[in-house]
Design a protein around this motif. Structure first.
Motif, PDB file in Angstrom:
ATOM      1  N   GLU A  18     -42.388  31.293 -41.093  1.00  0.00           N
ATOM      2  CA  GLU A  18     -41.806  30.904 -42.480  1.00  0.00           C
ATOM      3  C   GLU A  18     -41.351  29.337 -42.476  1.00  0.00           C
ATOM      4  O   GLU A  18     -41.663  28.710 -43.459  1.00  0.00           O
ATOM      5  N   VAL A  19     -40.997  28.878 -41.305  1.00  0.00           N
ATOM      6  CA  VAL A  19     -40.577  27.593 -41.248  1.00  0.00           C
ATOM      7  C   VAL A  19     -41.909  26.666 -41.344  1.00  0.00           C
ATOM      8  O   VAL A  19     -41.623  25.584 -42.183  1.00  0.00           O
ATOM      9  N   LYS A  20     -42.821  26.953 -40.795  1.00  0.00           N
ATOM     10  CA  LYS A  20     -43.965  26.221 -40.905  1.00  0.00           C
ATOM     11  C   LYS A  20     -44.696  26.248 -42.280  1.00  0.00           C
ATOM     12  O   LYS A  20     -44.935  25.183 -42.618  1.00  0.00           O
ATOM     13  N   ILE A  21     -44.546  27.444 -42.820  1.00  0.00           N
ATOM     14  CA  ILE A  21     -45.085  27.048 -44.461  1.00  0.00           C
ATOM     15  C   ILE A  21     -44.092  26.272 -45.219  1.00  0.00           C
ATOM     16  O   ILE A  21     -44.737  25.574 -45.827  1.00  0.00           O
ATOM     17  N   ARG A  22     -42.934  26.763 -45.037  1.00  0.00           N
ATOM     18  CA  ARG A  22     -41.669  25.892 -45.817  1.00  0.00           C
ATOM     19  C   ARG A  22     -42.189  24.128 -45.544  1.00  0.00           C
ATOM     20  O   ARG A  22     -42.161  23.545 -46.358  1.00  0.00           O
ATOM     21  N   ALA A  23     -42.007  23.963 -44.260  1.00  0.00           N
ATOM     22  CA  ALA A  23     -42.205  22.525 -43.949  1.00  0.00           C
ATOM     23  C   ALA A  23     -43.581  21.981 -44.325  1.00  0.00           C
ATOM     24  O   ALA A  23     -43.495  20.880 -45.070  1.00  0.00           O
ATOM     25  N   PHE A  24     -44.687  22.665 -44.363  1.00  0.00           N
ATOM     26  CA  PHE A  24     -45.987  22.176 -44.423  1.00  0.00           C
ATOM     27  C   PHE A  24     -45.983  21.869 -46.120  1.00  0.00           C
ATOM     28  O   PHE A  24     -46.585  21.066 -46.589  1.00  0.00           O
ATOM     29  N   GLU A  25     -45.731  22.825 -46.734  1.00  0.00           N
ATOM     30  CA  GLU A  25     -45.519  22.630 -48.406  1.00  0.00           C
ATOM     31  C   GLU A  25     -44.781  21.758 -48.730  1.00  0.00           C
ATOM     32  O   GLU A  25     -44.865  21.221 -49.907  1.00  0.00           O
ATOM     33  N   ASN A  26     -43.768  21.212 -47.878  1.00  0.00           N
ATOM     34  CA  ASN A  26     -42.649  20.207 -48.620  1.00  0.00           C
ATOM     35  C   ASN A  26     -42.917  19.059 -47.556  1.00  0.00           C
ATOM     36  O   ASN A  26     -41.806  18.216 -47.547  1.00  0.00           O
ATOM     37  N   ILE A  27     -44.026  18.708 -46.827  1.00  0.00           N
ATOM     38  CA  ILE A  27     -44.139  17.686 -45.979  1.00  0.00           C
ATOM     39  C   ILE A  27     -43.743  16.466 -46.727  1.00  0.00           C
ATOM     40  O   ILE A  27     -43.184  15.424 -45.932  1.00  0.00           O
ATOM     41  N   GLY A  28     -44.310  16.286 -47.841  1.00  0.00           N
ATOM     42  CA  GLY A  28     -43.985  14.899 -48.531  1.00  0.00           C
ATOM     43  C   GLY A  28     -42.522  14.483 -48.733  1.00  0.00           C
ATOM     44  O   GLY A  28     -42.001  13.510 -48.564  1.00  0.00           O
ATOM     45  N   LYS A  29     -41.810  15.547 -49.290  1.00  0.00           N
ATOM     46  CA  LYS A  29     -40.442  15.673 -49.223  1.00  0.00           C
ATOM     47  C   LYS A  29     -39.500  15.449 -48.153  1.00  0.00           C
ATOM     48  O   LYS A  29     -38.815  14.426 -48.193  1.00  0.00           O
ATOM     49  N   LEU A  30     -40.091  15.956 -47.099  1.00  0.00           N
ATOM     50  CA  LEU A  30     -39.561  15.748 -45.837  1.00  0.00           C
ATOM     51  C   LEU A  30     -39.511  14.358 -45.545  1.00  0.00           C
ATOM     52  O   LEU A  30     -38.618  13.853 -44.685  1.00  0.00           O
ATOM     53  N   THR A  31     -40.983  13.675 -45.593  1.00  0.00           N
ATOM     54  CA  THR A  31     -41.031  12.383 -44.935  1.00  0.00           C
ATOM     55  C   THR A  31     -40.159  11.463 -46.041  1.00  0.00           C
ATOM     56  O   THR A  31     -39.716  10.453 -45.332  1.00  0.00           O
ATOM     57  N   THR A  32     -40.210  11.715 -47.075  1.00  0.00           N
ATOM     58  CA  THR A  32     -39.315  10.844 -47.894  1.00  0.00           C
ATOM     59  C   THR A  32     -37.788  10.775 -47.480  1.00  0.00           C
ATOM     60  O   THR A  32     -37.071   9.930 -47.221  1.00  0.00           O
ATOM     61  N   VAL A  33     -37.443  12.127 -47.145  1.00  0.00           N
ATOM     62  CA  VAL A  33     -35.899  12.245 -46.721  1.00  0.00           C
ATOM     63  C   VAL A  33     -35.779  11.685 -45.386  1.00  0.00           C
ATOM     64  O   VAL A  33     -34.703  10.936 -45.219  1.00  0.00           O
ATOM     65  N   VAL A  34     -36.685  11.857 -44.513  1.00  0.00           N
ATOM     66  CA  VAL A  34     -36.417  11.187 -43.079  1.00  0.00           C
ATOM     67  C   VAL A  34     -36.436   9.798 -43.284  1.00  0.00           C
ATOM     68  O   VAL A  34     -35.602   8.828 -42.868  1.00  0.00           O
ATOM     69  N   ALA A  35     -37.391   9.097 -44.242  1.00  0.00           N
ATOM     70  CA  ALA A  35     -37.528   7.582 -44.417  1.00  0.00           C
ATOM     71  C   ALA A  35     -36.130   7.234 -45.020  1.00  0.00           C
ATOM     72  O   ALA A  35     -35.699   6.098 -44.652  1.00  0.00           O
ATOM     73  N   GLY A  36     -35.816   7.955 -45.734  1.00  0.00           N
ATOM     74  CA  GLY A  36     -34.551   7.550 -46.734  1.00  0.00           C
ATOM     75  C   GLY A  36     -33.139   7.482 -45.621  1.00  0.00           C
ATOM     76  O   GLY A  36     -32.276   6.782 -45.662  1.00  0.00           O
ATOM     77  N   SER A  37     -33.496   8.539 -44.936  1.00  0.00           N
ATOM     78  CA  SER A  37     -32.181   8.772 -43.916  1.00  0.00           C
ATOM     79  C   SER A  37     -32.205   7.642 -42.941  1.00  0.00           C
ATOM     80  O   SER A  37     -30.900   7.301 -42.361  1.00  0.00           O
TER      81      SER A  37
END
Lengths: 230, 249
Positions: free
Chosen positions: B162-181
């Motif tokens: 479940e976590v893998k699917i959600r992370a994979f589908e949102n990898i772009g958002k996650l990268t932006t959030v990490v870069a922003g943080s």
């Protein structure tokens, strides 16, 4: 195998919109049966009642010799991190390997096993999705537009092969294609649109099997009955 | 994406500097208020080496703080994604706690832990933690129905998948959030240094402020900005690499 709905009434939660009122019908399995009706008439809601995803209804829903119900629909996707062939391998037991290869071949998907899901056409996506459901353990499979965007000849070939390969399974085929349901399904539950006296009726289809020839007269009669009921 | 970040920063910094000099010449302000280009250049040559070391010191703290935050947000986000009592509790607690300004707690941290590394690290981590957590929670608690349906229906949907699917589908958002943080972590560390620490570029800015030396502050801002742009560009590049590696499995 038997499926029966007795006086089922269902409203969308929090609204006054009645989807079904005292809906009663029976379907016997195994084999191909269908749900037919205009968009928004409640086909998917009915399918979700069967799978247990919707339980906020009154009346009795009974099944006999059906323990495991799967529901597939045409917007499903496979994860994008590996090729579709890899995904199929992961969800198949070693005993099912031969069946997997057979289905992939029959569905015309062998050349695309190395592709990612996003690289497939809509029809290919639906075929690969249906294959993975057929490889699972089930007694009833609900196919909600599962062969949408697949060309007519391939669709016919697939349905006839499914019938031949899974003679002991109960299929509920949801489609808007009147010729297809009339031709391939046995019991067709026609859910009527608003303004009809009877909310639903079960029409007998031709239930065509591989090798059988089509009875045009019977087909036309079935189609007329469906048109009248819908 | 790395060079784009650097270009963008140079343009913004150049515009800011031009505006400042424009105000100086328009209002005929003295070099004491806004130093001229030559004074800024002289200050730059004097302090760049020292300030660069300070920026690296600050950045080290910020990066460690950010990594800690990512780990914590990942863990809490995964727990909080559940529709169980614990999941709901974690979500509500996260939303409520993040409403409190963490900077306001900084003095307490300095009083209790002193003005060393740990205080700076803690403040940096706390400042970038909550926005990260909210994003991770949002992503992790949003089902990807079209993909998850099959696995849920067939009883194969374990939490890892479940976590893998959600992370994979949102990898772009996650990268932006990490870069922003990264910006938040850096800001948190600088604020901490500015308030009470005895090291880092925030501490140097505080001294420059006491000296009313705008030239030093401008040099510090340039070094902070360029370092942060490079770091964020690297994070985005790494995000793209992760996605590429993931997709080529």
């Amino acid at each position: 195998m038997q499926l029966s709905f007795n006086q089922i009434t269902f409203r969308y939660p929090g609204t006054d919109t009645t989807v079904f009122e005292d809906l009663s019908f029976q379907m016997a399995g195994p084999g191909f049966n269908a749900l037919f009706g205009p968009s928004g008439v409640g086909k998917t809601s009915l399918a979700r009642m069967l799978t247990g995803d919707l339980d906020d209804f009154s009346g009795q829903l009974q099944t006999r010799d059906i323990d495991r119900i799967l529901y597939s629909y045409n917007l499903e996707r496979l994860p994008g991190w590996s090729a579709v062939g890899k995904h199929l391998e992961r969800i198949t037991t070693p005993e099912q390997q031969a069946k997997r290869e057979q289905l992939v071949d029959l569905f015309g998907m062998t050349p695309f096993l190395g592709s990612r899901f996003s690289q497939l056409s809509l029809g290919q996506k639906n075929r690969i999705n249906l294959i993975r459901y057929l490889l699972q353990d089930f007694q009833m499979l609900i196919m909600d537009e599962s062969l949408a965007n697949v060309d007519e000849l391939t669709r016919e070939k697939i349905i006839l092969n499914i019938k031949a390969l899974f003679p002991d399974k109960f299929f509920i085929y949801i489609s808007h294609n009147i010729i297809e349901v009339s031709k391939f399904c046995r019991d067709i539950l026609v859910l009527a649109g608003s303004g009809k006296k009877r909310p639903a009726a079960v029409v007998r289809g031709q239930d065509l099997q591989a090798g059988q020839s089509l009875e045009k007269q019977h087909l036309e009669t079935t189609m007329l009955e469906i048109m009248n009921a819908a | 994406m790395l060079h784009r970040r650097v270009y963008q920063f140079l343009i913004v910094y150049g515009l800011g500097l031009a505006l400042l000099l424009g105000i100086k010449y328009l209002l005929d302000l003295s070099n004491y208020v806004i130093p001229g280009p030559m004074e800024i250049w002289t200050t730059c040559r004097e302090v760049t080496r020292r300030y660069f070391a300070d920026v690296m010191d600050t950045m080290t703290v910020a990066i460690i703080g950010q990594v800690l935050s990512i780990c914590m947000a990942g863990f809490i986000g995964i727990v909080g994604r559940q529709t169980t009592w614990l999941g709901s509790f974690v979500k509500v607690a996260a939303y409520n706690v993040q409403a409190y300004p963490i900077v306001a707690l900084a003095p307490i941290i300095f009083i209790l832990l002193g003005d060393g590394f740990i205080s700076r690290l803690l403040i940096a981590a706390m400042i970038c933690y909550f926005p990260l957590l909210l994003s991770v929670l949002g992503i992790m608690s949003e089902p990807v129905r079209d993909i998850e349906h099959f696995y849920r229906n067939t009883g194969r949907l374990r939490w890892q998948l479940e976590v893998k699917i959600r992370a994979f589908e949102n990898i772009g958002k996650l990268t932006t959030v990490v870069a922003g943080s990264a910006t938040l972590a850096m800001a948190g560390t600088i604020v901490a240094e500015f308030i009470a620490a005895n090291a880092g570029i925030g501490y140097s800015i505080r001294i420059a402020l006491y000296q009313s030396d705008l030239g030093k502050i401008l040099v510090a801002l340039f070094l902070i900005g360029i370092s942060l742009s490079i770091y964020q560009g690297l994070l985005e590049w790494m995000g793209a690499l992760v996605r590429k590696a993931w997709e080529s499995q």
